[in-house]
Design an enzyme around this catalytic site. Sequence first.
Site, PDB file in Angstrom:
ATOM      1  N   CYS A  56      -9.758  21.884  17.089  1.00  0.00           N
ATOM      2  CA  CYS A  56      -9.671  22.159  18.528  1.00  0.00           C
ATOM      3  C   CYS A  56      -9.168  20.950  19.311  1.00  0.00           C
ATOM      4  O   CYS A  56      -9.927  20.293  20.029  1.00  0.00           O
ATOM      5  CB  CYS A  56     -11.038  22.622  19.025  1.00  0.00           C
ATOM      6  SG  CYS A  56     -11.557  24.077  18.131  1.00  0.00           S
ATOM      7  N   GLY A  83       0.854  -1.186   0.000  1.00  0.00           N
ATOM      8  CA  GLY A  83       0.000   0.000   0.000  1.00  0.00           C
ATOM      9  C   GLY A  83       0.888   1.234   0.000  1.00  0.00           C
ATOM     10  O   GLY A  83       1.093   1.892  -1.019  1.00  0.00           O
ATOM     11  N   ARG A  84       1.478   1.490   1.164  1.00  0.00           N
ATOM     12  CA  ARG A  84       2.311   2.679   1.353  1.00  0.00           C
ATOM     13  C   ARG A  84       3.401   2.833   0.284  1.00  0.00           C
ATOM     14  O   ARG A  84       3.600   3.920  -0.250  1.00  0.00           O
ATOM     15  CB  ARG A  84       2.980   2.591   2.729  1.00  0.00           C
ATOM     16  CG  ARG A  84       3.669   3.849   3.178  1.00  0.00           C
ATOM     17  CD  ARG A  84       4.439   3.590   4.477  1.00  0.00           C
ATOM     18  NE  ARG A  84       3.605   2.973   5.489  1.00  0.00           N
ATOM     19  CZ  ARG A  84       2.843   3.655   6.346  1.00  0.00           C
ATOM     20  NH1 ARG A  84       2.837   4.965   6.327  1.00  0.00           N
ATOM     21  NH2 ARG A  84       2.098   3.018   7.231  1.00  0.00           N
TER      22      ARG A  84
HETATM   23  C1  LIG Z   1      -2.789  -2.258   5.446  1.00  0.00           C
HETATM   24  C2  LIG Z   1      -2.564  -3.581   4.868  1.00  0.00           C
HETATM   25  C3  LIG Z   1      -1.657  -3.753   3.811  1.00  0.00           C
HETATM   26  C4  LIG Z   1      -0.806  -2.631   3.266  1.00  0.00           C
HETATM   27  O1  LIG Z   1       0.172  -2.232   4.160  1.00  0.00           O
HETATM   28  P1  LIG Z   1       1.278  -1.164   3.697  1.00  0.00           P
HETATM   29  O2  LIG Z   1       2.097  -0.963   4.902  1.00  0.00           O
HETATM   30  O3  LIG Z   1       0.554   0.067   3.295  1.00  0.00           O
HETATM   31  O4  LIG Z   1       2.028  -1.776   2.581  1.00  0.00           O
HETATM   32  C5  LIG Z   1      -1.532  -5.004   3.261  1.00  0.00           C
HETATM   33  N1  LIG Z   1      -2.260  -6.065   3.731  1.00  0.00           N
HETATM   34  C6  LIG Z   1      -3.127  -5.930   4.745  1.00  0.00           C
HETATM   35  C7  LIG Z   1      -3.884  -7.112   5.194  1.00  0.00           C
HETATM   36  C8  LIG Z   1      -3.315  -4.703   5.354  1.00  0.00           C
HETATM   37  O5  LIG Z   1      -4.170  -4.586   6.360  1.00  0.00           O
END
Ligand SMILES: *Cc1c(COP(=O)(O)O)cnc(C)c1O
Length: 414
Positions: free
Chosen positions: A342, A275-276
């Site tokens: 706030c 993801g990241r």
């Molecule tokens: C959040 C998540 C990811 C992605 O994680 P990253 O650190 O953004 O690469 C992959 N698999 C599962 C099951 C997740 O919950």
Amino acid sequence: MTHFSYKNKQLHAEAVALADIATKFGTPCYVYSKTALVSAFNSFSEALKKRGHLICYAVKANSNLAILNLFARMGSGFDIVSGGELKRVMAARGDPRKVVFSGVGKKAEEMSAALEANIMCFNVESEGELLRLNEVAGKIGKKAPFSLRINPDVDPKTHPYIATGLKENKFGVDYADALALYRKAQSLPHIEVTGIDCHIGSQLTEIAPFIDSLERILALLDKLEKVGIAISHIDIGGGLGIRYRDETPPNIAEYAAALFAKLGKRRQKILIEPGRAMVGHAGVLLTRVEYLKHNRGNNFAIVDAAMNDLQRPALYGAYHEILPVSQSSRPRRTYEIAGPVCESADFIGRGRKLGLAEGDLLAVMSTGAYGMSMSSNYNTRPRAAEVIVDDDKTTLIRRRETTDQLFSGETLLS
Ligand SMILES: *Cc1c(COP(=O)(O)O)cnc(C)c1O
């Protein structure tokens, strides 16, 4: 981070000046570089090409339809954690047959929707979920493709809120219970065992925890094969970190090479859920300085983005580099960069040396992941606009919310 750079002292996204984007679309505004997104996907696919693999982009990192659609067109699969994310993937023309469904709390209706859509696999996280999945699939008259999320009990050495593979975490099933659960799954009429899965945390900056958990997964795989349970894919999860400040995460190629060395000659298809590392560096949050405030204790720059727009600093004490959109020679001071919400936790950055004036624009860097997707409407703040830049072209991919939208579902008592 070559996709955001200064030209004539003006910070640009690709060939477009961020100041022009602020004028056109207002602030706060998330700005993404299409080239950065494409190149992150290509880095993963290049690094993994020697094996049968599927990249399942973790939708929760940034779930804008334009971004999902861009990855879908490049052949990406998706890792989803809710029925809502499945709908997003379908709306973005993603292929449901490349979707894996993770998460500890899948509801029966989310399971049915995913079965109807013919997703690739459910990453099951408990015995209760396995039994429910069998029941739901039975009602629909389908077999649910099943993979068990194993909690390998390894320390990912990341922030405690984003560690998921320690035995005290809620995620996955205990390693010691896995074999019994696979046997159970094998015996259920509406379950088809297909894979094995883990995901140990996020923003990992070392290879060792990935390798340790893969080792445990492979040991289990051997046991499963011995008792005649065939596994066709290994899902190694996501979690690869990025450099926000001075971290030195492995690059994608090093990471893939280490995993492949451990996998040896195994023939299973490899699934990965980044993801990241796919979107983090591809986005910035553009914000304007509303006020400079010099209290006795601190200098504050109050900006128009807040913890509702970018939660990571408030939630994890996360660091994001903050750059002036226009470079100046003004004397620098040390500022707390805070939003209008706030809460004293509402800061975007602390102790930043900047030469600021009211009305200046700032870019909060590397906010493509877990920025917009974690945003909220706290303090009745409409969420930011989102824009993608492709060379000299700018496209609005999400309109700024209006205040009316925020309470359109609410009613007065009669
Ligand atoms: C959040 C998540 C990811 C992605 O994680 P990253 O650190 O953004 O690469 C992959 N698999 C599962 C099951 C997740 O919950």
